[in-house]
Design a protein around this motif. Structure first.
Motif, PDB file in Angstrom:
ATOM      1  N   THR A 123      46.721  41.372  38.429  1.00 37.80           N
ATOM      2  CA  THR A 123      46.467  42.565  39.226  1.00 37.80           C
ATOM      3  C   THR A 123      47.631  43.535  39.124  1.00 37.80           C
ATOM      4  O   THR A 123      48.599  43.461  39.898  1.00 37.80           O
ATOM      5  CB  THR A 123      46.228  42.193  40.712  1.00 37.80           C
ATOM      6  OG1 THR A 123      45.310  41.110  40.787  1.00 37.80           O
ATOM      7  CG2 THR A 123      45.660  43.374  41.477  1.00 37.80           C
ATOM      8  N   LEU A 162      41.906  42.516  36.745  1.00 33.07           N
ATOM      9  CA  LEU A 162      41.049  43.226  37.698  1.00 33.07           C
ATOM     10  C   LEU A 162      40.971  44.729  37.428  1.00 33.07           C
ATOM     11  O   LEU A 162      39.902  45.331  37.559  1.00 33.07           O
ATOM     12  CB  LEU A 162      41.523  42.968  39.127  1.00 33.07           C
ATOM     13  CG  LEU A 162      41.340  41.538  39.632  1.00 33.07           C
ATOM     14  CD1 LEU A 162      41.947  41.367  41.012  1.00 33.07           C
ATOM     15  CD2 LEU A 162      39.872  41.131  39.646  1.00 33.07           C
ATOM     16  N   ASP A 208      35.292  46.229  41.337  1.00 28.33           N
ATOM     17  CA  ASP A 208      35.112  47.046  42.536  1.00 28.33           C
ATOM     18  C   ASP A 208      35.528  46.224  43.755  1.00 28.33           C
ATOM     19  O   ASP A 208      34.836  45.281  44.130  1.00 28.33           O
ATOM     20  CB  ASP A 208      33.658  47.474  42.657  1.00 28.33           C
ATOM     21  CG  ASP A 208      33.422  48.392  43.848  1.00 28.33           C
ATOM     22  OD1 ASP A 208      34.376  48.656  44.617  1.00 28.33           O
ATOM     23  OD2 ASP A 208      32.278  48.846  44.018  1.00 28.33           O
ATOM     24  N   PRO A 209      36.657  46.576  44.400  1.00 33.02           N
ATOM     25  CA  PRO A 209      37.143  45.772  45.519  1.00 33.02           C
ATOM     26  C   PRO A 209      36.506  46.119  46.867  1.00 33.02           C
ATOM     27  O   PRO A 209      36.830  45.501  47.872  1.00 33.02           O
ATOM     28  CB  PRO A 209      38.637  46.112  45.545  1.00 33.02           C
ATOM     29  CG  PRO A 209      38.690  47.529  45.065  1.00 33.02           C
ATOM     30  CD  PRO A 209      37.590  47.656  44.044  1.00 33.02           C
ATOM     31  N   MET A 252      43.864  45.868  45.495  1.00 31.79           N
ATOM     32  CA  MET A 252      42.841  45.439  44.535  1.00 31.79           C
ATOM     33  C   MET A 252      42.640  43.924  44.607  1.00 31.79           C
ATOM     34  O   MET A 252      41.504  43.434  44.636  1.00 31.79           O
ATOM     35  CB  MET A 252      43.245  45.853  43.120  1.00 31.79           C
ATOM     36  CG  MET A 252      42.359  45.292  42.021  1.00 31.79           C
ATOM     37  SD  MET A 252      40.671  45.915  42.034  1.00 31.79           S
ATOM     38  CE  MET A 252      40.854  47.312  40.922  1.00 31.79           C
ATOM     39  N   GLY A 301      40.997  43.012  47.851  1.00 25.70           N
ATOM     40  CA  GLY A 301      39.575  43.351  47.782  1.00 25.70           C
ATOM     41  C   GLY A 301      38.787  42.321  46.998  1.00 25.70           C
ATOM     42  O   GLY A 301      37.646  41.978  47.352  1.00 25.70           O
ATOM     43  N   TYR A 302      39.381  41.804  45.929  1.00 25.16           N
ATOM     44  CA  TYR A 302      38.751  40.721  45.167  1.00 25.16           C
ATOM     45  C   TYR A 302      38.539  39.515  46.088  1.00 25.16           C
ATOM     46  O   TYR A 302      37.452  38.921  46.118  1.00 25.16           O
ATOM     47  CB  TYR A 302      39.633  40.350  43.971  1.00 25.16           C
ATOM     48  CG  TYR A 302      39.238  39.082  43.255  1.00 25.16           C
ATOM     49  CD1 TYR A 302      38.288  39.101  42.244  1.00 25.16           C
ATOM     50  CD2 TYR A 302      39.833  37.868  43.595  1.00 25.16           C
ATOM     51  CE1 TYR A 302      37.931  37.929  41.579  1.00 25.16           C
ATOM     52  CE2 TYR A 302      39.481  36.697  42.926  1.00 25.16           C
ATOM     53  CZ  TYR A 302      38.531  36.734  41.926  1.00 25.16           C
ATOM     54  OH  TYR A 302      38.192  35.562  41.290  1.00 25.16           O
ATOM     55  N   ARG A 338      35.737  39.993  48.632  1.00 22.29           N
ATOM     56  CA  ARG A 338      34.382  39.882  48.081  1.00 22.29           C
ATOM     57  C   ARG A 338      34.068  38.472  47.586  1.00 22.29           C
ATOM     58  O   ARG A 338      32.929  38.012  47.694  1.00 22.29           O
ATOM     59  CB  ARG A 338      34.186  40.884  46.945  1.00 22.29           C
ATOM     60  CG  ARG A 338      34.249  42.332  47.420  1.00 22.29           C
ATOM     61  CD  ARG A 338      33.772  43.296  46.352  1.00 22.29           C
ATOM     62  NE  ARG A 338      32.331  43.205  46.202  1.00 22.29           N
ATOM     63  CZ  ARG A 338      31.670  43.724  45.160  1.00 22.29           C
ATOM     64  NH1 ARG A 338      32.323  44.348  44.199  1.00 22.29           N
ATOM     65  NH2 ARG A 338      30.362  43.613  45.093  1.00 22.29           N
TER      66      ARG A 338
END
Length: 195
Positions: free
Chosen positions: A8, A41, A47-48, A94, A97-98, A101
């Motif tokens: 990342t 990523l 898309d986070p 980022m 956010g990963y 999700r």
């Protein structure tokens, strides 16, 4: 050992990218490693953003078809290596956010009605390789180890991952930051790690 590296950082000319390359090099020379997959990523345009509405319900996140590839990677991996910088005392948005999700209910954990859930990713191990501008002891002395507490207790332990190792390299923007020495340390670690 099947190893998934989750990288990342938006810049492939960064020191973080050098740590990624040395990690890959060490793993490829390690006789205990069967296969390595790399998830970049930013390069992947992951898309986070979490979206919950009439079409996307939170309770269905574990079946989101957009994330099938990433779920399969996490299920496949025996070892997960995160390579990232520490910004504002924590991993990049980022990466968080990963995690938002991917660590979905009924995929990464299952509620049992008690205080803690059942972690569904148990048995895996994690290594976090991170760099920061500030001194190495800054997170410990100034932030009460917030980064490690976040990654180990709030995130990974929650989904059943108990074995977590950290490499936090501080002072990385200094001329005397011993960058090559630290890059070699990472290379040697991944070249010889057995599990």
């Amino acid at each position: 050992m099947k190893t998934l590296i989750i990288y990342t950082h938006p810049n492939h000319h960064s020191l973080s990218y050098s740590f990624l390359q040395r990690t890959i090099q060490g793993l490829e020379e390690n006789p205990h490693v069967d296969e390595v997959q790399v998830l970049d990523l930013y390069a992947e345009s992951f898309d986070p953003l979490l979206v919950f509405n009439e079409d996307k319900r939170r309770r269905d996140m574990h079946r989101d078809p957009e994330l099938t590839k990433y779920r399969n990677q996490l299920l496949w991996a025996e070892k997960i290596v995160f390579v990232y910088p520490i910004w504002w005392g924590r991993p990049p948005a980022m990466l968080l956010g990963y995690i938002d999700r991917m660590f979905a209910s009924n995929f990464a954990y299952r509620d049992k009605g008690g205080m803690l859930p059942e972690g569904l990713l148990k048995g895996k191990t994690v290594v976090c390789v991170s760099t920061m501008k500030g001194p190495t002891l800054y997170p410990l002395l100034w932030l009460n180890n917030a980064h490690k507490v976040l990654m180990r207790k709030a995130l990974l332990s929650y989904v059943g991952i108990k074995k977590v190792k950290f490499f936090e390299f501080g002072g990385m923007e200094k001329k005397q930051g011993k960058q090559e020495q630290k890059l070699d340390r990472i290379y040697q670690y991944f070249k010889t790690i057995a599990q």
